[in-house]
Design a protein around this motif. Structure first.
Motif, PDB file in Angstrom:
ATOM      1  N   LEU A 178      41.921  30.446  35.025  1.00 10.55           N
ATOM      2  CA  LEU A 178      41.840  31.616  34.153  1.00 10.55           C
ATOM      3  C   LEU A 178      42.389  31.237  32.786  1.00 10.55           C
ATOM      4  O   LEU A 178      43.492  30.695  32.688  1.00 10.55           O
ATOM      5  CB  LEU A 178      42.655  32.778  34.737  1.00 10.55           C
ATOM      6  N   GLU A 179      41.641  31.537  31.742  1.00 11.07           N
ATOM      7  CA  GLU A 179      42.091  31.186  30.392  1.00 11.07           C
ATOM      8  C   GLU A 179      41.540  32.176  29.377  1.00 11.07           C
ATOM      9  O   GLU A 179      40.361  32.553  29.447  1.00 11.07           O
ATOM     10  CB  GLU A 179      41.651  29.768  30.033  1.00 11.07           C
ATOM     11  N   ASP A 180      42.399  32.618  28.451  1.00  9.72           N
ATOM     12  CA  ASP A 180      42.005  33.570  27.408  1.00  9.72           C
ATOM     13  C   ASP A 180      41.367  34.820  27.999  1.00  9.72           C
ATOM     14  O   ASP A 180      40.427  35.394  27.429  1.00  9.72           O
ATOM     15  CB  ASP A 180      41.035  32.915  26.416  1.00  9.72           C
ATOM     16  N   GLY A 181      41.885  35.250  29.157  1.00 10.15           N
ATOM     17  CA  GLY A 181      41.408  36.491  29.766  1.00 10.15           C
ATOM     18  C   GLY A 181      40.104  36.374  30.516  1.00 10.15           C
ATOM     19  O   GLY A 181      39.574  37.380  30.993  1.00 10.15           O
ATOM     20  N   GLU A 219      33.071  34.814  38.690  1.00  6.70           N
ATOM     21  CA  GLU A 219      32.096  33.913  38.088  1.00  6.70           C
ATOM     22  C   GLU A 219      32.563  33.503  36.703  1.00  6.70           C
ATOM     23  O   GLU A 219      33.234  34.275  35.995  1.00  6.70           O
ATOM     24  CB  GLU A 219      30.720  34.580  38.002  1.00  6.70           C
ATOM     25  N   VAL A 220      32.192  32.307  36.310  1.00  5.00           N
ATOM     26  CA  VAL A 220      32.583  31.773  35.001  1.00  5.00           C
ATOM     27  C   VAL A 220      32.075  32.698  33.896  1.00  5.00           C
ATOM     28  O   VAL A 220      30.914  33.117  33.896  1.00  5.00           O
ATOM     29  CB  VAL A 220      32.024  30.349  34.814  1.00  5.00           C
ATOM     30  N   GLY A 221      32.967  33.016  32.949  1.00  7.90           N
ATOM     31  CA  GLY A 221      32.610  33.860  31.824  1.00  7.90           C
ATOM     32  C   GLY A 221      32.971  35.315  32.007  1.00  7.90           C
ATOM     33  O   GLY A 221      33.021  36.071  31.031  1.00  7.90           O
ATOM     34  N   LYS A 222      33.229  35.724  33.242  1.00  6.59           N
ATOM     35  CA  LYS A 222      33.604  37.124  33.467  1.00  6.59           C
ATOM     36  C   LYS A 222      35.098  37.317  33.275  1.00  6.59           C
ATOM     37  O   LYS A 222      35.871  36.347  33.227  1.00  6.59           O
ATOM     38  CB  LYS A 222      33.180  37.564  34.871  1.00  6.59           C
ATOM     39  N   ASP A 223      35.506  38.586  33.130  1.00  6.00           N
ATOM     40  CA  ASP A 223      36.923  38.895  32.941  1.00  6.00           C
ATOM     41  C   ASP A 223      37.748  38.347  34.090  1.00  6.00           C
ATOM     42  O   ASP A 223      37.338  38.420  35.262  1.00  6.00           O
ATOM     43  CB  ASP A 223      37.136  40.408  32.855  1.00  6.00           C
ATOM     44  N   ALA A 224      38.915  37.834  33.756  1.00  5.22           N
ATOM     45  CA  ALA A 224      39.833  37.315  34.777  1.00  5.22           C
ATOM     46  C   ALA A 224      40.603  38.479  35.395  1.00  5.22           C
ATOM     47  O   ALA A 224      41.831  38.572  35.296  1.00  5.22           O
ATOM     48  CB  ALA A 224      40.776  36.288  34.158  1.00  5.22           C
TER      49      ALA A 224
END
Length: 433
Positions: A55-58, A382-387
């Motif tokens: 998880l990075e930058d939300g 999924e990659v790109g979605k909110d953490a």
């Protein structure tokens, strides 16, 4: 003396409120977080037994099988072997944050005077610091659709996250849809009118439906005209007709649902969602054919009629899902705000009565995200979605093993403490003394 008494009461209330206020919202994520070894339930039916999540930058930057990658860990490392990680659960059709204490009128903002109120926006009444809201998080319920009640058209809902200072901070999707309470073709005998008890035909059903149809017709006429004078209710219907927002129609009866399907066709409504749908399984093929998703009523309920299967509410979601209808679970009903924390266990009951576990999980994650129109950022790992994720010691759909140890909303490490957890610890300590 009387004046002193009235001055002391607000002070006591203020002090009491400050002692049991909500946890401070978490700060923005500044350091990457790596979760290693957990069983990842993606939310779309897939499972990764030994996962690596960053998880990075939300946002979710990486999710993969730890057995097949040599990607270096980054930032804070969370060793989660033997645990489970899930996307944040979503509670639709909820009045969380609109009512704090049912018996205190001043804390009740779920309803407004009037019948046709599409312009009423629930979000501006949402109390992000509600103690009831914070009690959702320890069970993994991190997102909600805040929905007004009352009238024929209740107003407009919005989607929020459950760790914020105010509604502006909380909102994820503002004004996602308008909510319509479809008339019922039956009613119960009114003892105060001297009527016999039991279910009776509603003789005013057609009249009530006609009023609703007239409102839609007049709204279309207004929107197509010069709009010389502003009509707020009619203006609020513009996104519904254009398809930019959903229209959530609340109904349970088979006749009502069939009428709603015809109503959808007559008005060329593009984004209709059926809410409640107690008898929806009887017309599941038509719902599927007309691309109408369903937010099924509370699973932990008893049958409406004596001759129905005792487990009908438990298996209703599976009956619709098996027919290909997009199904989400909602929690409205008696004490709905407090009971919303049980959302994962409603999904667990759906599993106990025949549904696949990952299918049931979808009903409180990806399916609901699709229905609410927030699946571009929420609902799956999924990659790109909110953490917006959480870690549980065990199966999150089982009340015995859903023990959330960490939760993140947009990458922010949120508190899992609440007034209830504090009381739990207090009284646990009591018995050790």
């Amino acid at each position: 003396m009387k004046n002193i008494k009235y001055m002391i009461l607000p002070v006591l209330l203020l002090i009491t409120g400050s002692l049991i206020a909500q946890q401070t919202p978490a700060p923005k994520q500044t350091t990457p977080i790596t979760i290693v070894g957990a069983t990842a339930h993606i939310g779309n039916g897939e499972v990764i037994e030994n996962s690596l999540i960053i998880l990075e930058d939300g946002k979710i930057r990486t999710i993969t099988d730890a057995n097949t990658t040599k990607m270096p860990y980054r930032g804070t490392i969370i060793e989660a072997q033997g645990k489970h990680v899930y996307p944040g659960f979503i509670a639709p059709n909820s009045t969380l944050g609109l009512v704090e204490i049912d018996a205190v009128t001043q804390s009740d903002d779920e309803d407004e005077l009037g019948e046709m109120l599409p312009h009423v926006r629930s979000i501006i009444a949402y109390n992000a610091e509600s103690q009831v809201v914070e009690s959702m998080r320890p069970n993994g319920v991190l997102i909600g659709q805040i929905t007004p009640r009352g009238g024929r058209i209740s107003g407009t809902s919005s989607v929020v996250q459950f760790d914020a200072w105010n509604w502006e901070d909380a909102v994820l999707k503002e004004n996602d849809g308008v909510h319509v309470n479809w008339p019922s073709s039956v009613r119960r005998g009114r003892w105060w009118e001297g009527e016999e008890p039991g279910i009776k035909p509603n003789n005013k059903y057609e009249e009530e439906v006609l009023k609703l149809k007239d409102f839609f017709k007049n709204s279309k006429a207004y929107l197509a005209g010069p709009r010389d004078r502003t009509n707020l209710p009619f203006e609020a219907m513009d996104p519904v007709f254009s398809g930019k927002s959903k229209i959530y129609i609340h109904a349970d009866g088979e006749k009502e649902i069939v009428d709603i399907i015809n109503f959808k066709k007559e008005n060329d409504l593009k984004n209709v969602v059926l809410v409640g749908a107690y008898n929806g399984y009887k017309v599941a093929d038509e719902l599927k054919k007309n691309n109408i998703p369903v937010l099924i009523g509370r699973v932990h309920s008893t049958p409406n009629l004596e001759d129905q299967d005792y487990d009908l509410p438990y298996k209703m979601a599976k009956l619709l899902n098996d027919k290909g209808v997009l199904v989400g679970l909602e929690t409205s009903g008696q004490m709905e705000r407090m009971n919303s924390r049980n959302l994962p266990f409603y999904a667990g009951t759906v599993v106990a009565f025949g549904a696949n576990k990952e299918d049931a999980l979808k009903m409180i994650t990806s399916n609901t995200a699709k229905i609410l129109g927030v699946d571009d950022t929420l609902g799956t790992l999924e990659v790109g979605k909110d953490a917006t994720v959480f870690i549980s010691e065990g199966d999150a759909l089982d009340m015995r093993t859903n023990k959330v140890t960490k939760a993140f909303i947009q990458g922010r490490d949120i508190s899992l403490e609440s007034h209830q957890t504090e009381l739990g610890k207090r009284y646990s300590d009591k018995y050790t003394q």
